[in-house]
Scaffold this active site. Structure first.
Site, PDB file in Angstrom:
ATOM      1  N   ASP A 190       9.813   4.512  -9.814  1.00  0.00           N
ATOM      2  CA  ASP A 190       9.888   4.355  -8.360  1.00  0.00           C
ATOM      3  C   ASP A 190       9.233   5.586  -7.756  1.00  0.00           C
ATOM      4  O   ASP A 190       9.698   6.716  -7.982  1.00  0.00           O
ATOM      5  CB  ASP A 190      11.368   4.244  -7.938  1.00  0.00           C
ATOM      6  CG  ASP A 190      11.512   3.943  -6.454  1.00  0.00           C
ATOM      7  OD1 ASP A 190      10.683   4.435  -5.650  1.00  0.00           O
ATOM      8  OD2 ASP A 190      12.462   3.219  -6.088  1.00  0.00           O
TER       9      ASP A 190
ATOM     10  N   ASN B 152      -2.067   3.695  -3.942  1.00  0.00           N
ATOM     11  CA  ASN B 152      -2.016   2.387  -3.290  1.00  0.00           C
ATOM     12  C   ASN B 152      -0.598   1.941  -2.954  1.00  0.00           C
ATOM     13  O   ASN B 152      -0.387   1.276  -1.934  1.00  0.00           O
ATOM     14  CB  ASN B 152      -2.691   1.364  -4.228  1.00  0.00           C
ATOM     15  CG  ASN B 152      -2.371  -0.050  -3.848  1.00  0.00           C
ATOM     16  OD1 ASN B 152      -2.865  -0.572  -2.844  1.00  0.00           O
ATOM     17  ND2 ASN B 152      -1.504  -0.706  -4.621  1.00  0.00           N
TER      18      ASN B 152
ATOM     19  N   TYR C  92       5.541   2.611  10.615  1.00  0.00           N
ATOM     20  CA  TYR C  92       4.494   2.277   9.637  1.00  0.00           C
ATOM     21  C   TYR C  92       3.180   2.950  10.044  1.00  0.00           C
ATOM     22  O   TYR C  92       2.507   3.573   9.215  1.00  0.00           O
ATOM     23  CB  TYR C  92       4.308   0.761   9.516  1.00  0.00           C
ATOM     24  CG  TYR C  92       3.189   0.405   8.551  1.00  0.00           C
ATOM     25  CD1 TYR C  92       3.341   0.628   7.192  1.00  0.00           C
ATOM     26  CD2 TYR C  92       1.975  -0.127   9.011  1.00  0.00           C
ATOM     27  CE1 TYR C  92       2.307   0.325   6.297  1.00  0.00           C
ATOM     28  CE2 TYR C  92       0.948  -0.433   8.129  1.00  0.00           C
ATOM     29  CZ  TYR C  92       1.115  -0.204   6.770  1.00  0.00           C
ATOM     30  OH  TYR C  92       0.093  -0.488   5.887  1.00  0.00           O
TER      31      TYR C  92
ATOM     32  N   GLY D 225      -7.736  -3.822   7.250  1.00  0.00           N
ATOM     33  CA  GLY D 225      -7.030  -4.510   8.337  1.00  0.00           C
ATOM     34  C   GLY D 225      -6.217  -5.642   7.741  1.00  0.00           C
ATOM     35  O   GLY D 225      -5.711  -5.537   6.615  1.00  0.00           O
TER      36      GLY D 225
HETATM   37  P1  NDP Z   1       1.900  -5.645  -1.897  1.00  0.00           P
HETATM   38  O1  NDP Z   1       3.271  -5.737  -1.318  1.00  0.00           O
HETATM   39  O2  NDP Z   1       1.293  -6.861  -2.479  1.00  0.00           O
HETATM   40  O3  NDP Z   1       1.853  -4.474  -2.985  1.00  0.00           O
HETATM   41  C1  NDP Z   1       2.545  -3.254  -2.816  1.00  0.00           C
HETATM   42  C2  NDP Z   1       2.621  -2.518  -4.136  1.00  0.00           C
HETATM   43  O4  NDP Z   1       3.307  -1.270  -3.916  1.00  0.00           O
HETATM   44  C3  NDP Z   1       3.406  -3.288  -5.189  1.00  0.00           C
HETATM   45  O5  NDP Z   1       2.739  -3.218  -6.427  1.00  0.00           O
HETATM   46  C4  NDP Z   1       4.736  -2.542  -5.277  1.00  0.00           C
HETATM   47  O6  NDP Z   1       5.225  -2.571  -6.596  1.00  0.00           O
HETATM   48  C5  NDP Z   1       4.294  -1.109  -4.913  1.00  0.00           C
HETATM   49  N1  NDP Z   1       5.427  -0.332  -4.436  1.00  0.00           N
HETATM   50  C6  NDP Z   1       6.105  -0.503  -3.264  1.00  0.00           C
HETATM   51  N2  NDP Z   1       7.143   0.351  -3.214  1.00  0.00           N
HETATM   52  C7  NDP Z   1       7.111   1.067  -4.363  1.00  0.00           C
HETATM   53  C8  NDP Z   1       7.930   2.094  -4.908  1.00  0.00           C
HETATM   54  N3  NDP Z   1       8.998   2.562  -4.243  1.00  0.00           N
HETATM   55  N4  NDP Z   1       7.621   2.613  -6.115  1.00  0.00           N
HETATM   56  C9  NDP Z   1       6.548   2.144  -6.793  1.00  0.00           C
HETATM   57  N5  NDP Z   1       5.736   1.185  -6.343  1.00  0.00           N
HETATM   58  C10 NDP Z   1       6.027   0.649  -5.143  1.00  0.00           C
HETATM   59  O7  NDP Z   1       0.996  -5.081  -0.691  1.00  0.00           O
HETATM   60  P2  NDP Z   1      -0.544  -4.633  -0.591  1.00  0.00           P
HETATM   61  O8  NDP Z   1      -1.249  -4.789  -1.863  1.00  0.00           O
HETATM   62  O9  NDP Z   1      -1.090  -5.272   0.619  1.00  0.00           O
HETATM   63  O10 NDP Z   1      -0.318  -3.089  -0.258  1.00  0.00           O
HETATM   64  C11 NDP Z   1      -0.944  -2.031  -0.963  1.00  0.00           C
HETATM   65  C12 NDP Z   1      -1.275  -0.925   0.010  1.00  0.00           C
HETATM   66  O11 NDP Z   1      -2.207  -1.412   0.981  1.00  0.00           O
HETATM   67  C13 NDP Z   1      -0.087  -0.372   0.801  1.00  0.00           C
HETATM   68  O12 NDP Z   1      -0.176   1.027   0.841  1.00  0.00           O
HETATM   69  C14 NDP Z   1      -0.288  -0.971   2.204  1.00  0.00           C
HETATM   70  O13 NDP Z   1       0.262  -0.151   3.203  1.00  0.00           O
HETATM   71  C15 NDP Z   1      -1.797  -0.998   2.268  1.00  0.00           C
HETATM   72  N6  NDP Z   1      -2.363  -1.926   3.246  1.00  0.00           N
HETATM   73  C16 NDP Z   1      -2.030  -3.253   3.218  1.00  0.00           C
HETATM   74  C17 NDP Z   1      -2.564  -4.107   4.174  1.00  0.00           C
HETATM   75  C18 NDP Z   1      -2.165  -5.534   4.273  1.00  0.00           C
HETATM   76  O14 NDP Z   1      -2.255  -6.100   5.379  1.00  0.00           O
HETATM   77  N7  NDP Z   1      -1.764  -6.176   3.194  1.00  0.00           N
HETATM   78  C19 NDP Z   1      -3.557  -3.636   5.148  1.00  0.00           C
HETATM   79  C20 NDP Z   1      -3.803  -2.220   5.099  1.00  0.00           C
HETATM   80  C21 NDP Z   1      -3.254  -1.423   4.157  1.00  0.00           C
HETATM   81  P3  NDP Z   1       6.766  -2.841  -6.996  1.00  0.00           P
HETATM   82  O15 NDP Z   1       7.384  -3.643  -5.902  1.00  0.00           O
HETATM   83  O16 NDP Z   1       6.686  -3.556  -8.312  1.00  0.00           O
HETATM   84  O17 NDP Z   1       7.331  -1.462  -7.145  1.00  0.00           O
HETATM   85  C1  8X3 Z   2      -1.563  -3.250   7.312  1.00  0.00           C
HETATM   86  C2  8X3 Z   2      -2.459  -3.729   8.392  1.00  0.00           C
HETATM   87  O1  8X3 Z   2      -2.553  -4.356  10.849  1.00  0.00           O
HETATM   88  O2  8X3 Z   2      -0.521  -4.889   9.655  1.00  0.00           O
HETATM   89  O3  8X3 Z   2      -1.690  -1.896   7.112  1.00  0.00           O
HETATM   90  O4  8X3 Z   2      -1.042  -2.616  10.197  1.00  0.00           O
HETATM   91  S1  8X3 Z   2      -1.586  -3.898   9.826  1.00  0.00           S
END
Ligand code: NDP
Ligand code: 8X3
Length: 252
Positions: free
Chosen positions: A59, A86, A152, A183
């Site tokens: 974690d 990520n 956020y 986005g």
């Molecule tokens: P997902 O929810 O699909 O993936 C998130 C990942 O983060 C999972 O693999 C999860 O793994 C991991 N994670 C979350 N909390 C923890 C923790 N405490 N310890 C270890 N791992 C953790 O979302 P996305 O792929 O969309 O998100 C990835 C990144 O992209 C994030 O930083 C998000 O803010 C960013 N982002 C996303 C956008 C969107 O609209 N989707 C747009 C812009 C940015 P597990 O739960 O197995 O621990």
């Molecule tokens: C995720 C994109 O627009 O929901 O980071 O903030 S938004």
């Protein structure tokens, strides 16, 4: 063959990036909390792409777990060339006066402190070899804010500041730092944000084609495969239907 450590590889961008890099010259360290998903991804990569995969199960909010995981790396896996920061989440979408403190803490602990914990441990390994590339997954919420997005957005503004700081601090060590700011992108992100309400999550993308995890994986692969003298510092990527956090062309 380079070694890339990807945080949050159990779904979304992290998983797609692992699969994309495995098609090129990368062995992978994949991390996250859901062990069974890491195990099935490892198997998939080994069978399909014949690349080596190491699982680190922790974690990212827990400093002790992060330190122990990196310290546990066998010598050949310690030579980390790429760190993809990520792992992250949004949880809740409320006006500031209605915010849930536990949600705020989860976002701050994951999106800011988690990034600091792992970077603090991996950057020295890169510095030892005067080589490496850190890719930070920010968000358009890192340079813009939207109603209800408060905490956020604050965490992603922190990622934006940290990315620029890392670039400066690691400059003399020949380490590249790139921030990618997506986005609207359909992953488990909105399901997590709306605490399992899949209908609400789906409505986030109503009337438009969002980005998919593979689009950002492709961007990550692109920045990682530029010539040694080129560093892409900053990359904002949105769906064609989204100009910024507010201007969205929904065909409803
Ligand atoms: P997902 O929810 O699909 O993936 C998130 C990942 O983060 C999972 O693999 C999860 O793994 C991991 N994670 C979350 N909390 C923890 C923790 N405490 N310890 C270890 N791992 C953790 O979302 P996305 O792929 O969309 O998100 C990835 C990144 O992209 C994030 O930083 C998000 O803010 C960013 N982002 C996303 C956008 C969107 O609209 N989707 C747009 C812009 C940015 P597990 O739960 O197995 O621990
Ligand atoms: C995720 C994109 O627009 O929901 O980071 O903030 S938004």
């Amino acid at each position: 063959m380079r070694i890339a450590l990807i945080t949050g590889a159990t779904s979304g961008i992290g998983k797609a990036t692992a699969l994309r890099l495995a098609q090129d010259n990368f062995n992978l360290i994949i991390t996250g909390r859901r062990l069974e998903l890491l195990e099935s991804l490892k198997k998939e990569i080994e069978v399909k792409y014949k690349k080596d995969v190491l699982i680190l199960h922790f974690d990212i909010r827990n400093l002790d777990e992060v330190n122990k995981a990196i310290d546990s790396l066998p010598e050949r896996w310690r030579k980390i060339d790429v760190l993809v920061n990520n792992a992250g989440l949004a949880i809740g979408l409320n006006h500031i006066q209605d915010g849930i403190v536990e949600d705020w803490e989860r976002m701050i602990d994951t999106n800011i402190k988690g990034v600091l914990y792992i970077t603090r441990r991996v950057a020295p390994i890169m510095i030892e070899r005067e080589s490496g590339h850190i890719v930070n997954i920010g968000s358009i919420a890192g340079t813009q804010v939207y109603e209800n997005g408060n905490v956020y957005c604050a965490t992603k503004h922190a990622m934006h500041a940290l990315s620029q700081s890392m670039r400066q601090d690691l400059l003399k060590h020949n380490i590249k730092v790139t921030e990618i700011r997506p986005g609207l992108l359909e992953t488990e992100f909105s399901i997590v944000r709306f605490k399992g309400d899949t209908e609400k999550a789906k409505s986030t993308y109503a009337g438009l084609t969002p980005l998919f995890a593979e689009d950002i994986a492709e961007a990550i692969h692109f920045v990682l495969t530029r010539p040694p003298h080129v560093c892409i510092n900053d990359l904002e990527v949105t769906p064609v239907a989204q100009a910024n956090a507010y201007y969205i062309n929904r065909k409803l």
